[in-house]
Design a protein around this motif. Sequence first.
Motif, PDB file in Angstrom:
ATOM      1  N   GLU A 102     -30.439  -9.246  36.479  1.00  0.00           N
ATOM      2  CA  GLU A 102     -30.903  -8.152  35.622  1.00  0.00           C
ATOM      3  C   GLU A 102     -32.071  -7.386  36.245  1.00  0.00           C
ATOM      4  O   GLU A 102     -33.139  -7.224  35.649  1.00  0.00           O
ATOM      5  N   ALA A 103     -31.844  -6.876  37.443  1.00  0.00           N
ATOM      6  CA  ALA A 103     -32.908  -6.180  38.171  1.00  0.00           C
ATOM      7  C   ALA A 103     -33.373  -4.907  37.476  1.00  0.00           C
ATOM      8  O   ALA A 103     -34.514  -4.477  37.659  1.00  0.00           O
ATOM      9  N   SER A 104     -32.502  -4.291  36.671  1.00  0.00           N
ATOM     10  CA  SER A 104     -32.848  -3.008  36.052  1.00  0.00           C
ATOM     11  C   SER A 104     -33.371  -3.145  34.627  1.00  0.00           C
ATOM     12  O   SER A 104     -33.726  -2.140  33.999  1.00  0.00           O
ATOM     13  N   LEU A 105     -33.430  -4.367  34.122  1.00  0.00           N
ATOM     14  CA  LEU A 105     -33.747  -4.571  32.709  1.00  0.00           C
ATOM     15  C   LEU A 105     -35.137  -4.039  32.360  1.00  0.00           C
ATOM     16  O   LEU A 105     -36.135  -4.388  32.988  1.00  0.00           O
ATOM     17  N   GLY A 106     -35.192  -3.167  31.341  1.00  0.00           N
ATOM     18  CA  GLY A 106     -36.463  -2.677  30.832  1.00  0.00           C
ATOM     19  C   GLY A 106     -37.105  -1.566  31.636  1.00  0.00           C
ATOM     20  O   GLY A 106     -38.237  -1.164  31.332  1.00  0.00           O
ATOM     21  N   LEU A 107     -36.417  -1.045  32.636  1.00  0.00           N
ATOM     22  CA  LEU A 107     -36.997  -0.008  33.477  1.00  0.00           C
ATOM     23  C   LEU A 107     -36.573   1.385  33.018  1.00  0.00           C
ATOM     24  O   LEU A 107     -35.488   1.578  32.488  1.00  0.00           O
ATOM     25  N   GLU A 110     -25.793  -8.193  36.006  1.00  0.00           N
ATOM     26  CA  GLU A 110     -26.319  -6.925  35.511  1.00  0.00           C
ATOM     27  C   GLU A 110     -25.597  -6.489  34.246  1.00  0.00           C
ATOM     28  O   GLU A 110     -24.379  -6.645  34.123  1.00  0.00           O
ATOM     29  N   GLN A 111     -26.371  -5.955  33.289  1.00  0.00           N
ATOM     30  CA  GLN A 111     -25.776  -5.346  32.098  1.00  0.00           C
ATOM     31  C   GLN A 111     -25.534  -3.853  32.276  1.00  0.00           C
ATOM     32  O   GLN A 111     -24.785  -3.255  31.506  1.00  0.00           O
ATOM     33  N   ASP A 112     -26.196  -3.244  33.267  1.00  0.00           N
ATOM     34  CA  ASP A 112     -25.976  -1.832  33.552  1.00  0.00           C
ATOM     35  C   ASP A 112     -24.684  -1.712  34.363  1.00  0.00           C
ATOM     36  O   ASP A 112     -24.686  -1.693  35.591  1.00  0.00           O
TER      37      ASP A 112
END
Length: 234
Positions: A160-165, A191-193
Amino acid sequence: MTLLEVDGIDVAYGDVQVIWDVSFSVSEGETVALLGANGAGKTTVLKTICGPLAPSAGTITFHGEPIGDLEQDEVVPKGVTHIPEGRDIFTESTVKENLRLGAYTNPDGMADQFERVYDVFPRLEERRGQQAGTLSGGEQQMLAIGRGLMSDPDLILLDEASLGLAPVLVEDVFDAIERINEEGTTVLLVEQDVNNALHIADRGYVLESGRLTLSGDAADLAEDERVAASYLGG
């Protein structure tokens, strides 16, 4: 050539089984996306690969060598780095100190890896003396990825590298992941994205309630309505 092979693993937390008969592979040089909704078991799979958890059935091999029963401090020297959700940086330490800690298995290559990390993330070089806890969320994620690169891994497990960004920072992070892969590091991306993950991935797998339900080329999965349905529970 196959780098990572996960074959028929079951995983449980105590008496509660959460992963059933999961099998997939990652070849050298690929970016592979492991997709699924919250609670699907994606993070559990990563933890099982890198050591905090062990499979109750099945096998995990890396470079053809069994690693399923190894602890995390035994897996990292073999070339696997896990960058967890939540980043887990040392907030009281400087950026450079955090990066140095990532090179504990690669002290002889530390100078080269500093150069590589600063080349991928110039902002970290600008802030190398700054306390990590004062960085923005995007910069902290860059630091977490950079710290993982310091061990010069063959495979990065990214959770989840993009979480909350913010969207602009999400784009920066995915650009960095794509570049890291292009430079020769294999990536397994949780990843969820979905859109961004499948845009940079070669292949993907979809996990639902602890079981793999779909797999295929990233471009095909991006057009598959069942991928979106898996995030809605149907």
